[in-house]
Scaffold this active site. Structure first.
Site, PDB file in Angstrom:
ATOM      1  N   ASP A  38     -22.639 -80.164 -38.655  1.00  0.00           N
ATOM      2  CA  ASP A  38     -23.996 -80.614 -38.983  1.00  0.00           C
ATOM      3  C   ASP A  38     -24.113 -80.541 -40.508  1.00  0.00           C
ATOM      4  O   ASP A  38     -24.187 -79.463 -41.085  1.00  0.00           O
ATOM      5  CB  ASP A  38     -24.993 -79.678 -38.280  1.00  0.00           C
ATOM      6  CG  ASP A  38     -26.451 -80.035 -38.551  1.00  0.00           C
ATOM      7  OD1 ASP A  38     -26.726 -80.687 -39.573  1.00  0.00           O
ATOM      8  OD2 ASP A  38     -27.311 -79.620 -37.749  1.00  0.00           O
ATOM      9  N   TYR A  75     -29.334 -74.308 -36.819  1.00  0.00           N
ATOM     10  CA  TYR A  75     -30.684 -74.806 -36.602  1.00  0.00           C
ATOM     11  C   TYR A  75     -31.165 -74.315 -35.224  1.00  0.00           C
ATOM     12  O   TYR A  75     -30.437 -74.437 -34.229  1.00  0.00           O
ATOM     13  CB  TYR A  75     -30.648 -76.335 -36.650  1.00  0.00           C
ATOM     14  CG  TYR A  75     -31.944 -76.988 -36.311  1.00  0.00           C
ATOM     15  CD1 TYR A  75     -33.035 -76.866 -37.162  1.00  0.00           C
ATOM     16  CD2 TYR A  75     -32.085 -77.730 -35.142  1.00  0.00           C
ATOM     17  CE1 TYR A  75     -34.240 -77.458 -36.847  1.00  0.00           C
ATOM     18  CE2 TYR A  75     -33.291 -78.330 -34.832  1.00  0.00           C
ATOM     19  CZ  TYR A  75     -34.363 -78.185 -35.687  1.00  0.00           C
ATOM     20  OH  TYR A  75     -35.553 -78.778 -35.370  1.00  0.00           O
ATOM     21  N   LYS A 112     -34.240 -85.230 -42.981  1.00  0.00           N
ATOM     22  CA  LYS A 112     -34.258 -84.308 -44.117  1.00  0.00           C
ATOM     23  C   LYS A 112     -33.882 -85.041 -45.411  1.00  0.00           C
ATOM     24  O   LYS A 112     -34.601 -85.932 -45.817  1.00  0.00           O
ATOM     25  CB  LYS A 112     -33.361 -83.113 -43.798  1.00  0.00           C
ATOM     26  CG  LYS A 112     -33.551 -82.558 -42.372  1.00  0.00           C
ATOM     27  CD  LYS A 112     -34.922 -81.945 -42.144  1.00  0.00           C
ATOM     28  CE  LYS A 112     -35.226 -81.649 -40.679  1.00  0.00           C
ATOM     29  NZ  LYS A 112     -34.237 -80.868 -39.958  1.00  0.00           N
TER      30      LYS A 112
HETATM   31  C1  LIG Z   1     -33.903 -80.575 -38.627  1.00  0.00           C
HETATM   32  C2  LIG Z   1     -32.524 -80.237 -38.292  1.00  0.00           C
HETATM   33  C3  LIG Z   1     -31.953 -80.657 -37.087  1.00  0.00           C
HETATM   34  C4  LIG Z   1     -32.736 -81.421 -36.037  1.00  0.00           C
HETATM   35  O1  LIG Z   1     -33.082 -82.682 -36.476  1.00  0.00           O
HETATM   36  P1  LIG Z   1     -34.424 -83.475 -36.043  1.00  0.00           P
HETATM   37  O2  LIG Z   1     -34.337 -84.692 -36.875  1.00  0.00           O
HETATM   38  O3  LIG Z   1     -35.586 -82.590 -36.382  1.00  0.00           O
HETATM   39  O4  LIG Z   1     -34.328 -83.722 -34.593  1.00  0.00           O
HETATM   40  C5  LIG Z   1     -30.625 -80.343 -36.851  1.00  0.00           C
HETATM   41  N1  LIG Z   1     -29.911 -79.642 -37.751  1.00  0.00           N
HETATM   42  C6  LIG Z   1     -30.420 -79.226 -38.915  1.00  0.00           C
HETATM   43  C7  LIG Z   1     -29.576 -78.454 -39.855  1.00  0.00           C
HETATM   44  C8  LIG Z   1     -31.743 -79.499 -39.230  1.00  0.00           C
HETATM   45  O5  LIG Z   1     -32.259 -79.055 -40.377  1.00  0.00           O
END
Ligand SMILES: *Cc1c(COP(=O)(O)O)cnc(C)c1O
Length: 392
Positions: A180, A108, A205
């Site tokens: 992540d 990301y 998400k």
């Molecule tokens: C969106 C996203 C983030 C960051 O998260 P936020 O909620 O926007 O702060 C981190 N890792 C991945 C894979 C993401 O899609």
């Protein structure tokens, strides 16, 4: 107080998605967890309370969400944050100057920005490594390493990293592993089952799933990390609000049902794109010729709702026509909601990655990323067909 997944009693994922961490409100019987809009809690005597003293430290709506997510990831604990990057920030803030992090090379964009622009300044060292290349990982682990950080499937190239192999090698080298898990969600992949120590989510998400809330979480059973992260929440205060926690709890109740449809639709869309004359490559781990397919099949229960593709000829103006030519797919950053989104990593989500690093990581200018929603698959295909026809 414990936020452990107290419904982690052997019941299935869907049952836990709906019930874990929650019980009917003891004072009224309300089946939904109340939104506890309170900043403080009345104490019977100094430090005699019901487990809550001040709402930065803990809030019952947040505790319910933490119990729910811990149960879904199969960890003892979960700590929720006000955003995904807030969660990553808390992990990085627990490191010390001089600590070295080996990070995947397809992350990301905001993770790169946080690492390079904030934490390098404070002396944390980041080595960016292609973790699909086990030899590259082995050589990176020869220097003292505190943490290995990566995404699988990665963003936006859907590359697959072997959770078990990376965890084994990292642990042998005395490092811990953080993943992540935003793209896969615990419905498709539970990294701790493969040896991973920390599982991070942007709950914005798929966990939220309705594009109406921003949040983050870290799930772990490592009690030192639990203490560190609770200390960070109390000390730095990147907390989610109680209404946000309520929305996320509402989201997790349908996570399993939504993910099944996201996966089904993504497969249909991926197959359509693969057969299209103007499409060069489709990045979708469900295809047998995807380089990470076998590992994905081993560590995930399905291949997710995300995919990317490039256009033949590599002309950016063609990509721009597709990006502004869809009507069911909305042109927007973010992902994981019920509605389908289309994104141009080079100018949108990954614009903060320097162009030369982007190209080195294989992120072409015609790369288009799709977050395939849960609309009718036929409408999604027709929409892309019309947008591609405009390229001609
Ligand atoms: C969106 C996203 C983030 C960051 O998260 P936020 O909620 O926007 O702060 C981190 N890792 C991945 C894979 C993401 O899609």
């Amino acid at each position: 107080m414990s936020t452990s997944g107290d419904n982690n009693d052997g019941s299935g994922f869907g049952t836990r998605a709906i019930h874990a961490g929650q019980r009917p409100d003891p004072s009224t019987g309300a089946i939904m967890t109340p939104v506890y809009l309170t900043s403080t809690y009345v104490q019977e005597a100094p430090n005699v309370n019901q487990g809550y003293d001040y709402a930065r430290v803990a809030n019952p709506t947040r505790s319910a969400l933490e119990g729910n997510l811990a149960s879904l990831e199969g960890t003892s604990d979960c700590i929720c944050f006000g955003s995904g990057v807030g969660a990553i920030d808390a992990v990085m803030k627990s490191l010390n100057p001089g600590d070295r992090v080996v990070a995947g090379n397809d992350l990301y964009g905001g993770s790169f920005r946080l690492f390079k622009k904030v934490y390098e300044k404070f002396g944390v060292i980041y080595d960016i490594v292609d973790l699909t290349d086990i030899d590259a990982l082995k050589s990176a682990l020869q220097k003292p390493t505190r943490l290995v950080w990566f995404e699988t499937p990665s963003n936006p190239l859907l590359r697959i990293v072997d959770l078990q192999r990376v965890s084994e090698l990292a642990h042998e080298a005395g490092a811990q592993v953080a993943v992540d898990n935003t793209f896969a969600t615990p419905f498709l992949q539970r990294p701790v089952e493969h040896g991973v120590d920390l599982v991070m989510h942007s709950t914005t998400k798929y966990i939220g799933g309705h594009s109406d809330v921003v949040g983050g979480a870290v799930c772990t059973s490592d009690q030192i990390w639990v203490e560190d992260l609770r200390f960070q929440i109390k000390t730095s205060g990147a907390i989610p609000g109680p209404m946000d926690c309520f929305l996320l709890l509402r989201g997790t109740k349908t996570l399993h049902v939504r993910m099944e449809r996201h996966c089904q639709n993504a497969r249909v869309v991926a197959e359509f794109l693969k057969g299209h004359a103007l499409v060069d490559r489709v990045y979708y781990p469900g295809f047998e010729d995807h380089p990470g397919h076998d590992v994905a099949a081993r560590q995930m229960s399905d291949f997710g709702g995300m995919l990317s593709f490039t256009l033949k000829g590599d002309r950016m103006e063609d990509a721009l026509k597709v990006l502004s030519g869809t009507s069911v797919f909305s042109l927007a950053e973010s992902l994981g909601g019920v509605e389908s989104l289309i994104d141009h990593p080079a100018s949108m989500t990954h614009a903060s990655v320097p162009k030369e690093d982007r190209l080195k990581a294989g992120l072409k200018e015609t790369l288009i990323r799709l977050s395939v929603g849960i609309e009718d698959a036929a409408d999604l295909v027709a929409d892309l067909e019309a947008a591609l026809a405009a390229v001609g």
